[in-house]
Design a protein around this motif. Structure first.
Motif, PDB file in Angstrom:
ATOM      1  N   GLY A 125     -10.282 -33.262 -17.993  1.00 27.85           N
ATOM      2  CA  GLY A 125      -9.981 -31.902 -17.574  1.00 27.85           C
ATOM      3  C   GLY A 125     -11.130 -30.978 -17.231  1.00 27.85           C
ATOM      4  O   GLY A 125     -10.913 -29.885 -16.729  1.00 27.85           O
ATOM      5  N   LEU A 126     -12.379 -31.373 -17.504  1.00 26.84           N
ATOM      6  CA  LEU A 126     -13.511 -30.502 -17.177  1.00 26.84           C
ATOM      7  C   LEU A 126     -13.870 -30.692 -15.703  1.00 26.84           C
ATOM      8  O   LEU A 126     -14.845 -31.359 -15.367  1.00 26.84           O
ATOM      9  CB  LEU A 126     -14.710 -30.808 -18.076  1.00 26.84           C
ATOM     10  CG  LEU A 126     -14.511 -30.537 -19.568  1.00 26.84           C
ATOM     11  CD1 LEU A 126     -15.790 -30.826 -20.344  1.00 26.84           C
ATOM     12  CD2 LEU A 126     -14.067 -29.106 -19.811  1.00 26.84           C
ATOM     13  N   ARG A 127     -13.093 -30.055 -14.820  1.00 24.58           N
ATOM     14  CA  ARG A 127     -13.197 -30.361 -13.396  1.00 24.58           C
ATOM     15  C   ARG A 127     -13.585 -29.156 -12.544  1.00 24.58           C
ATOM     16  O   ARG A 127     -13.658 -29.286 -11.319  1.00 24.58           O
ATOM     17  CB  ARG A 127     -11.862 -30.930 -12.887  1.00 24.58           C
ATOM     18  CG  ARG A 127     -11.430 -32.188 -13.636  1.00 24.58           C
ATOM     19  CD  ARG A 127     -10.138 -32.740 -13.063  1.00 24.58           C
ATOM     20  NE  ARG A 127      -9.640 -33.870 -13.849  1.00 24.58           N
ATOM     21  CZ  ARG A 127      -8.528 -34.547 -13.570  1.00 24.58           C
ATOM     22  NH1 ARG A 127      -7.793 -34.191 -12.517  1.00 24.58           N
ATOM     23  NH2 ARG A 127      -8.140 -35.555 -14.335  1.00 24.58           N
ATOM     24  N   THR A 128     -13.809 -28.000 -13.131  1.00 20.21           N
ATOM     25  CA  THR A 128     -14.229 -26.865 -12.315  1.00 20.21           C
ATOM     26  C   THR A 128     -15.693 -27.043 -11.904  1.00 20.21           C
ATOM     27  O   THR A 128     -16.411 -27.898 -12.438  1.00 20.21           O
ATOM     28  CB  THR A 128     -14.081 -25.537 -13.079  1.00 20.21           C
ATOM     29  OG1 THR A 128     -15.092 -25.451 -14.097  1.00 20.21           O
ATOM     30  CG2 THR A 128     -12.708 -25.415 -13.713  1.00 20.21           C
ATOM     31  N   TYR A 129     -16.114 -26.212 -10.973  1.00 17.19           N
ATOM     32  CA  TYR A 129     -17.491 -26.300 -10.490  1.00 17.19           C
ATOM     33  C   TYR A 129     -18.489 -26.105 -11.639  1.00 17.19           C
ATOM     34  O   TYR A 129     -19.437 -26.894 -11.795  1.00 17.19           O
ATOM     35  CB  TYR A 129     -17.718 -25.247  -9.403  1.00 17.19           C
ATOM     36  CG  TYR A 129     -19.162 -25.129  -8.963  1.00 17.19           C
ATOM     37  CD1 TYR A 129     -19.728 -26.081  -8.119  1.00 17.19           C
ATOM     38  CD2 TYR A 129     -19.964 -24.078  -9.397  1.00 17.19           C
ATOM     39  CE1 TYR A 129     -21.052 -25.982  -7.712  1.00 17.19           C
ATOM     40  CE2 TYR A 129     -21.288 -23.969  -9.002  1.00 17.19           C
ATOM     41  CZ  TYR A 129     -21.824 -24.925  -8.159  1.00 17.19           C
ATOM     42  OH  TYR A 129     -23.134 -24.826  -7.767  1.00 17.19           O
ATOM     43  N   LEU A 130     -18.271 -25.073 -12.459  1.00 18.81           N
ATOM     44  CA  LEU A 130     -19.190 -24.818 -13.570  1.00 18.81           C
ATOM     45  C   LEU A 130     -19.094 -25.900 -14.640  1.00 18.81           C
ATOM     46  O   LEU A 130     -20.077 -26.201 -15.314  1.00 18.81           O
ATOM     47  CB  LEU A 130     -18.926 -23.437 -14.183  1.00 18.81           C
ATOM     48  CG  LEU A 130     -19.436 -22.243 -13.373  1.00 18.81           C
ATOM     49  CD1 LEU A 130     -19.142 -20.935 -14.102  1.00 18.81           C
ATOM     50  CD2 LEU A 130     -20.940 -22.362 -13.115  1.00 18.81           C
ATOM     51  N   ASP A 131     -17.898 -26.476 -14.813  1.00 17.74           N
ATOM     52  CA  ASP A 131     -17.774 -27.601 -15.745  1.00 17.74           C
ATOM     53  C   ASP A 131     -18.714 -28.731 -15.336  1.00 17.74           C
ATOM     54  O   ASP A 131     -19.417 -29.311 -16.174  1.00 17.74           O
ATOM     55  CB  ASP A 131     -16.338 -28.136 -15.757  1.00 17.74           C
ATOM     56  CG  ASP A 131     -15.367 -27.196 -16.458  1.00 17.74           C
ATOM     57  OD1 ASP A 131     -15.818 -26.349 -17.237  1.00 17.74           O
ATOM     58  OD2 ASP A 131     -14.149 -27.316 -16.192  1.00 17.74           O
TER      59      ASP A 131
END
Length: 238
Positions: A125-131
């Motif tokens: 689930g850590l799929r955002t840009y900042l992730d």
């Protein structure tokens, strides 16, 4: 007296390094590298094999959403840790170590305990840009920690058996603790596509769902990365 002992030790290490380099210079041919492998080196490579299988299993899960691939991806780094422990025992049993083995160990550790756990975090689930920025920092800090260990291991105080008394910074295999947490969340359904990761996200800038969104869980990976490259954190070696 202490300076004389230090000079003698450095001379012995220099001679050992020269002998090791001479070994690789004397062999030639397409399979000369394979012939130079020790048994412990082959065990170390199995660590890298496990890490690679974990990465490909994560990729298969993203393509198929088959949970069997997810669980395989989480188990393979643990198998890699087994080989990571075993290669040192084999080297001591065979009374043979090599410069190549030290480099192989670090490279295999980076795959199994750096890249594979980071990709697992992305999968759950850590799929955002900042992730992904945090996860990239996690991998790079693991890389820096391994390089520093290879460069400074001779400076760390040793016990009577010749082993280092402590680790400077958190050892990269400790990332299996993060894998264990991700495994528990997967079992509870707290992953992408089900209930979502615990604690949710915050938006540092821009619109919700944009490049400024980050999961709070990413901060754990950021703190872990900082601990790996810390020089003041000393973890006793068992």
């Amino acid at each position: 007296m202490s300076q004389r002992k230090s000079a003698t030790k450095q001379q012995v290490e220099a001679e050992h390094k020269a002998d090791a380099l001479h070994q690789y210079q004397e062999t030639d041919g397409h399979f000369s590298l394979v012939r130079n492998f020790r048994l412990a080196d082959l065990v170390t490579i199995m660590n890298g094999v496990c890490g690679s299988f974990s990465i490909f299993s994560s990729a298969h899960y993203l393509l198929t959403n088959d949970p069997d691939y997810l669980w395989s991806a989480m188990v393979f780094p643990l198998a890699g840790l087994m080989f990571d422990f075993l290669d040192g025992k084999v080297a001591r049993w065979r009374k043979s170590s090599s410069m190549l083995g030290q480099e192989l160990d670090s490279l295999a550790d980076l795959i199994s305990f750096g890249v594979a756990p980071a990709l697992l975090a992305f999968v759950v689930g850590l799929r955002t840009y900042l992730d992904t920025v945090f996860l990239t920092g996690f991998i790079c800090c693991g890389l820096a920690r391994l390089a520093r260990f290879n460069a400074t291991v001779a400076l760390i105080p040793k016990n009577n058996g010749g082993k280092a008394k402590y680790f400077e910074g958190l050892p990269i295999p400790s990332s299996l603790g993060l894998v264990a947490v991700l495994s528990y969340w997967a079992k509870q359904g707290w992953i992408e596509g089900q209930q979502g990761l615990p604690w949710g996200t915050t938006t540092l800038w821009g619109a919700v769902g944009g490049r400024g969104e980050v999961h709070y869980v990413s901060l754990i990976f950021g703190c872990w990365a900082a601990a790996m490259v810390s020089k003041t954190l000393r973890v006793p070696k068992i």
